[in-house]
Design an enzyme around this catalytic site. Structure first.
Site, PDB file in Angstrom:
ATOM      1  N   GLY A   1     -99.769  49.160-129.506  1.00 33.87           N
ATOM      2  CA  GLY A   1    -100.805  48.997-130.510  1.00 33.87           C
ATOM      3  C   GLY A   1    -100.150  49.136-131.887  1.00 33.87           C
ATOM      4  O   GLY A   1     -99.389  50.088-132.126  1.00 33.87           O
TER       5      GLY A   1
ATOM      6  N   ASP B   1    -102.010  42.526-134.973  1.00 40.57           N
ATOM      7  CA  ASP B   1    -100.624  43.013-135.100  1.00 40.57           C
ATOM      8  C   ASP B   1     -99.974  42.564-136.390  1.00 40.57           C
ATOM      9  O   ASP B   1     -99.030  43.189-136.866  1.00 40.57           O
ATOM     10  CB  ASP B   1     -99.794  42.568-133.897  1.00 40.57           C
ATOM     11  CG  ASP B   1    -100.236  43.329-132.665  1.00 40.57           C
ATOM     12  OD1 ASP B   1    -101.261  42.945-132.069  1.00 40.57           O
ATOM     13  OD2 ASP B   1     -99.587  44.332-132.344  1.00 40.57           O
TER      14      ASP B   1
ATOM     15  N   LYS C   1    -103.143  40.163-129.617  1.00 46.55           N
ATOM     16  CA  LYS C   1    -102.843  40.068-128.191  1.00 46.55           C
ATOM     17  C   LYS C   1    -103.170  38.684-127.640  1.00 46.55           C
ATOM     18  O   LYS C   1    -104.197  38.105-127.960  1.00 46.55           O
ATOM     19  CB  LYS C   1    -103.646  41.148-127.457  1.00 46.55           C
ATOM     20  CG  LYS C   1    -103.467  41.215-125.962  1.00 46.55           C
ATOM     21  CD  LYS C   1    -102.027  41.267-125.521  1.00 46.55           C
ATOM     22  CE  LYS C   1    -101.238  42.402-126.144  1.00 46.55           C
ATOM     23  NZ  LYS C   1     -99.759  42.228-125.977  1.00 46.55           N
TER      24      LYS C   1
HETATM   25  O1  MRU Z   1     -98.798  44.652-126.785  1.00 46.39           O
HETATM   26  P1  MRU Z   1     -99.695  45.684-127.392  1.00 46.39           P
HETATM   27  O2  MRU Z   1    -100.516  46.428-126.401  1.00 46.39           O
HETATM   28  O3  MRU Z   1     -98.945  46.586-128.349  1.00 46.39           O
HETATM   29  O4  MRU Z   1    -100.698  44.827-128.274  1.00 46.39           O
HETATM   30  C1  MRU Z   1    -101.714  45.480-128.984  1.00 46.39           C
HETATM   31  C2  MRU Z   1    -102.651  44.549-129.647  1.00 46.39           C
HETATM   32  O5  MRU Z   1    -102.507  43.348-129.602  1.00 46.39           O
HETATM   33  C3  MRU Z   1    -103.749  45.152-130.453  1.00 46.39           C
HETATM   34  O6  MRU Z   1    -104.878  44.350-130.433  1.00 46.39           O
HETATM   35  C4  MRU Z   1    -103.270  45.298-131.896  1.00 46.39           C
HETATM   36  O7  MRU Z   1    -102.062  46.019-131.955  1.00 46.39           O
HETATM   37  C5  MRU Z   1    -104.259  45.960-132.750  1.00 46.39           C
HETATM   38  S1  MRU Z   1    -104.428  47.631-132.285  1.00 46.39           S
HETATM   39  C6  MRU Z   1    -105.243  48.500-133.385  1.00 46.39           C
END
Ligand code: MRU
Length: 350
Positions: free
Chosen positions: A52, A240, A251
């Protein structure tokens, strides 16, 4: 905290060390792993013990605290040179979430102003500030985002995990959902399971159950059918990295959710702190997209499910163009129908 349906913290600084709730084994086991080595922190980010975007940034900042301690103990005044290697290792852990680089650059700016003496107290104060500011931003975004949801009751759809597990605490999209539920604006949450790593099934569902918010899980491919039935009023996601024109990396599967939302007349909200906005990139096409191991697609829980001989493709993120986004909610305000000009104006707000 309980009045805001907010009881979970995944990143802690306790007993002079970093503690991370191991997200690889949730929801079945709740284990905090302890870190004193910056190289191990970089590995934990790469392995998704913590994940995240904002949580990665907060974790990296604490990683720099551990690096400063270790380098000062072993090399004295030479710590200022040697720590660069640790920061580079942390920066190489994951490529898409810009919060990682934002947090490391903030720690580097602090280091530039420090003398050659013991840096630990100053580094820790800065890492704690990054952590506290992230939680404060999430509370603010919770209020701003919840205010956009009209009426009472009803449901929203979310993708991936954007909650306390993905941030310093409370969450971005899940923070808005927590605030909206506490205010009675929604009564139910639909969560995409989020193939292939199952952040929705393993993490979002767990978080919402812990905090007593009703949640129903669905296969990612069922989302369009849900929208067609008029079951959700908003799709709410995190990010991200957001480019200067309002394009949003998040994601894998977020883009698909946005296309489906527009087709079905469902509103699409992105919730992210300004530490997720990368004004140096003119558009989302320039955002580096992490490709992860095909094994995550070909297998489930370590057990191969795909036919032997089949290859797998596993981009971890996609980019949703700004034109599909109704609102980007940051702690500095809401940008409706984002454009480069509106994004620049929002980033100038303090
Ligand atoms: O691969 P991850 O689990 O790190 O991806 C996380 C996401 O895509 C979240 O939606 C994003 O980081 C926003 S979290 C507040």
């Amino acid at each position: 905290m309980s009045t805001r349906h907010d009881t979970i913290r995944a990143v802690l600084w306790q007993d002079d060390r970093l503690q991370l709730l191991d997200q690889r084994i949730l929801p079945h086991r709740h284990v905090y792993l302890s870190y004193e080595e910056p190289a191990a922190v970089a590995q934990a980010i790469r392995d998704m013990v913590v994940r995240g975007a904002p949580a990665i940034g907060v974790t990296a900042a604490y990683g720099v605290v551990l690096a400063g301690r270790q380098r000062y103990r072993s090399a004295g005044a030479a710590w200022r040179d040697q720590i660069k290697e640790d920061i580079a290792r942390l920066a190489a852990s994951r490529p898409t979430a810009v919060n990682l680089f934002w947090a490391l650059e903030r720690m580097e700016r602090l280091i530039a102003g420090l003398g050659a003496g013991d840096p630990e107290a100053a580094l820790l104060a800065e890492a704690r500030a990054i952590h506290d500011e992230d939680i404060a931003a999430n509370y603010r975004m919770g209020e701003l985002g919840a205010a956009l949801i009209e009426g009472e009751g009803g449901a929203v759809l979310t993708h991936c995990n954007t909650g306390s597990l993905a941030t310093g605490g409370y969450g971005t999209a899940l923070g808005v959902i927590r605030s909206a539920y506490a205010a009675g604006r929604i009564s139910h949450v639909y969560a995409d399971e989020t193939r292939p790593w199952l952040q929705g099934a393993r993490l979002t569902a767990w978080e919402l159950v812990q905090d007593q918010i009703p949640v129903t899980l669905l296969a990612d491919g069922a989302a369009a059918h849900l929208m067609k039935q008029g079951q959700v009023k908003w799709v709410i996601v995190g990010s991200d990295r957001i480019a200067a024109n309002g394009d949003v990396a998040n994601k894998i599967g977020t883009y698909s959710a946005a296309v489906n939302a527009r087709y079905h007349g469902v509103k699409f909200m992105v919730v992210a702190p300004t530490s997720t906005v990368d004004m140096s990139l003119a558009s989302g096409e320039l955002i580096p997209i992490e490709n992860r191991s095909p094994d995550e697609v070909l297998a489930l829980g370590g057990q191969r499910v795909a036919a032997e001989g089949a290859a797998g493709w596993n981009p971890a993120f996609d980019v949703t163009p700004a034109v599909l986004i109704d609102a980007i909610v940051t702690e500095r305000g809401v940008v409706f129908n984002p454009t480069p000009e509106k994004m620049a104006a929002m980033m100038k707000n303090t």
